[in-house]
Design a protein around this motif. Structure first.
Motif, PDB file in Angstrom:
ATOM      1  N   ARG A 119       0.851  -1.189   0.000  1.00  0.00           N
ATOM      2  CA  ARG A 119       0.000   0.000   0.000  1.00  0.00           C
ATOM      3  C   ARG A 119       0.883   1.233   0.000  1.00  0.00           C
ATOM      4  O   ARG A 119       1.787   1.356   0.821  1.00  0.00           O
ATOM      5  CB  ARG A 119      -0.880  -0.034   1.241  1.00  0.00           C
ATOM      6  N   GLY A 120       0.632   2.139  -0.928  1.00  0.00           N
ATOM      7  CA  GLY A 120       1.353   3.406  -0.991  1.00  0.00           C
ATOM      8  C   GLY A 120       0.381   4.551  -0.782  1.00  0.00           C
ATOM      9  O   GLY A 120      -0.730   4.522  -1.301  1.00  0.00           O
ATOM     10  N   CYS A 121       0.789   5.552   0.014  1.00  0.00           N
ATOM     11  CA  CYS A 121      -0.117   6.643   0.375  1.00  0.00           C
ATOM     12  C   CYS A 121       0.564   8.005   0.259  1.00  0.00           C
ATOM     13  O   CYS A 121       1.780   8.114   0.402  1.00  0.00           O
ATOM     14  CB  CYS A 121      -0.591   6.490   1.818  1.00  0.00           C
ATOM     15  N   VAL A 122      -0.259   9.030   0.026  1.00  0.00           N
ATOM     16  CA  VAL A 122       0.200  10.421   0.030  1.00  0.00           C
ATOM     17  C   VAL A 122      -0.664  11.207   1.004  1.00  0.00           C
ATOM     18  O   VAL A 122      -1.730  10.741   1.423  1.00  0.00           O
ATOM     19  CB  VAL A 122       0.134  11.065  -1.381  1.00  0.00           C
ATOM     20  N   LEU A 123      -0.207  12.392   1.335  1.00  0.00           N
ATOM     21  CA  LEU A 123      -0.934  13.297   2.221  1.00  0.00           C
ATOM     22  C   LEU A 123      -1.344  12.627   3.531  1.00  0.00           C
ATOM     23  O   LEU A 123      -2.497  12.669   3.941  1.00  0.00           O
ATOM     24  CB  LEU A 123      -2.161  13.880   1.509  1.00  0.00           C
ATOM     25  N   GLY A 124      -0.362  11.978   4.164  1.00  0.00           N
ATOM     26  CA  GLY A 124      -0.618  11.368   5.468  1.00  0.00           C
ATOM     27  C   GLY A 124      -1.641  10.257   5.446  1.00  0.00           C
ATOM     28  O   GLY A 124      -2.321  10.008   6.431  1.00  0.00           O
ATOM     29  N   GLY A 125      -1.768   9.573   4.315  1.00  0.00           N
ATOM     30  CA  GLY A 125      -2.704   8.459   4.204  1.00  0.00           C
ATOM     31  C   GLY A 125      -4.064   8.848   3.664  1.00  0.00           C
ATOM     32  O   GLY A 125      -4.982   8.036   3.633  1.00  0.00           O
ATOM     33  N   LEU A 126      -4.204  10.093   3.216  1.00  0.00           N
ATOM     34  CA  LEU A 126      -5.489  10.550   2.680  1.00  0.00           C
ATOM     35  C   LEU A 126      -5.836   9.829   1.374  1.00  0.00           C
ATOM     36  O   LEU A 126      -6.967   9.448   1.142  1.00  0.00           O
ATOM     37  CB  LEU A 126      -5.460  12.062   2.465  1.00  0.00           C
ATOM     38  N   PHE A 127      -4.823   9.649   0.513  1.00  0.00           N
ATOM     39  CA  PHE A 127      -5.019   8.931  -0.747  1.00  0.00           C
ATOM     40  C   PHE A 127      -4.064   7.753  -0.785  1.00  0.00           C
ATOM     41  O   PHE A 127      -2.850   7.938  -0.674  1.00  0.00           O
ATOM     42  CB  PHE A 127      -4.751   9.850  -1.944  1.00  0.00           C
ATOM     43  N   CYS A 128      -4.601   6.560  -0.969  1.00  0.00           N
ATOM     44  CA  CYS A 128      -3.775   5.351  -0.975  1.00  0.00           C
ATOM     45  C   CYS A 128      -4.164   4.447  -2.134  1.00  0.00           C
ATOM     46  O   CYS A 128      -5.296   4.477  -2.613  1.00  0.00           O
ATOM     47  CB  CYS A 128      -3.953   4.571   0.328  1.00  0.00           C
ATOM     48  N   LYS A 129      -3.196   3.624  -2.546  1.00  0.00           N
ATOM     49  CA  LYS A 129      -3.444   2.594  -3.554  1.00  0.00           C
ATOM     50  C   LYS A 129      -2.815   1.310  -3.036  1.00  0.00           C
ATOM     51  O   LYS A 129      -1.701   1.329  -2.503  1.00  0.00           O
ATOM     52  CB  LYS A 129      -2.830   2.978  -4.897  1.00  0.00           C
ATOM     53  N   THR A 130      -3.528   0.217  -3.191  1.00  0.00           N
ATOM     54  CA  THR A 130      -3.064  -1.072  -2.695  1.00  0.00           C
ATOM     55  C   THR A 130      -3.012  -2.079  -3.835  1.00  0.00           C
ATOM     56  O   THR A 130      -3.898  -2.108  -4.682  1.00  0.00           O
ATOM     57  CB  THR A 130      -4.009  -1.596  -1.593  1.00  0.00           C
ATOM     58  N   GLN A 131      -1.949  -2.886  -3.843  1.00  0.00           N
ATOM     59  CA  GLN A 131      -1.820  -3.988  -4.794  1.00  0.00           C
ATOM     60  C   GLN A 131      -1.389  -5.231  -4.029  1.00  0.00           C
ATOM     61  O   GLN A 131      -0.664  -5.133  -3.039  1.00  0.00           O
ATOM     62  CB  GLN A 131      -0.759  -3.697  -5.848  1.00  0.00           C
ATOM     63  N   VAL A 132      -1.803  -6.388  -4.519  1.00  0.00           N
ATOM     64  CA  VAL A 132      -1.329  -7.660  -3.963  1.00  0.00           C
ATOM     65  C   VAL A 132      -0.332  -8.245  -4.953  1.00  0.00           C
ATOM     66  O   VAL A 132      -0.658  -8.472  -6.119  1.00  0.00           O
ATOM     67  CB  VAL A 132      -2.491  -8.640  -3.704  1.00  0.00           C
ATOM     68  N   TRP A 133       0.903  -8.417  -4.482  1.00  0.00           N
ATOM     69  CA  TRP A 133       1.981  -8.984  -5.288  1.00  0.00           C
ATOM     70  C   TRP A 133       2.127 -10.458  -4.933  1.00  0.00           C
ATOM     71  O   TRP A 133       1.919 -10.854  -3.791  1.00  0.00           O
ATOM     72  CB  TRP A 133       3.286  -8.238  -5.021  1.00  0.00           C
ATOM     73  N   THR A 134       2.511 -11.269  -5.918  1.00  0.00           N
ATOM     74  CA  THR A 134       2.608 -12.717  -5.760  1.00  0.00           C
ATOM     75  C   THR A 134       4.057 -13.183  -5.923  1.00  0.00           C
ATOM     76  O   THR A 134       4.752 -12.733  -6.822  1.00  0.00           O
ATOM     77  CB  THR A 134       1.722 -13.420  -6.826  1.00  0.00           C
TER      78      THR A 134
END
Length: 141
Positions: A119-134
């Motif tokens: 999970r990567g986030c900006v603005l202190g976690g206001l906007f995040c994107k999550t991916q599941v890697w295998t």
């Protein structure tokens, strides 16, 4: 005196409330492929109990996206930077997103021995994107 079924109910409630036995964290070292199957990262130790990950293989599409973002050579680029364990099966660090040429605060959680939620986030976690890697055994050909 408690009835047998009452004793079982109390025991079951106590077990449910008891913390799970500490499980060893899955080993982060290895090859991990993104969900789009366009990048494989080789993870390993990068100093004092820190984990990092470097691009070991990238598709032509991923290379082109990175180049558009200002990264000339994707293979060899450190995507996962300075992750430190912050709990059982979780680490915090920085993720580099080549097609944006930016770094974001990040958290890795082990879903299983063969899956990582990144999970990567900006603005202190206001906007995040999550991916599941295998986890993969070898680089694509």
């Amino acid at each position: 005196m408690m009835r047998p079924h009452a004793i079982l109910a109390v025991a079951a409630a106590m077990l449910a409330a008891a913390p799970a036995a500490a499980q060893p964290a899955p080993n982060l070292a290895g090859l991990w492929q993104n969900p789009h199957r366009t990048v494989v990262v080789r993870t390993g130790n990068c100093g004092a109990e820190r984990w990092c990950g470097w691009v070991a293989w990238a598709s032509a599409e991923a290379e082109a996206d990175a180049k558009d973002g200002g990264v000339d050579r994707l293979v060899g680029t450190e995507l996962l930077q300075g992750y430190e364990r912050d709990g059982p099966g979780s680490w915090t660090g920085t993720v580099f997103v080549p097609d944006m040429n930016r770094r974001f605060s990040s958290r890795i959680e082990a879903v299983s021995a063969n899956e990582l939620r990144i999970r990567g986030c900006v603005l202190g976690g206001l906007f995040c994107k999550t991916q599941v890697w295998t986890r993969v055994e070898a680089l694509p050909r």
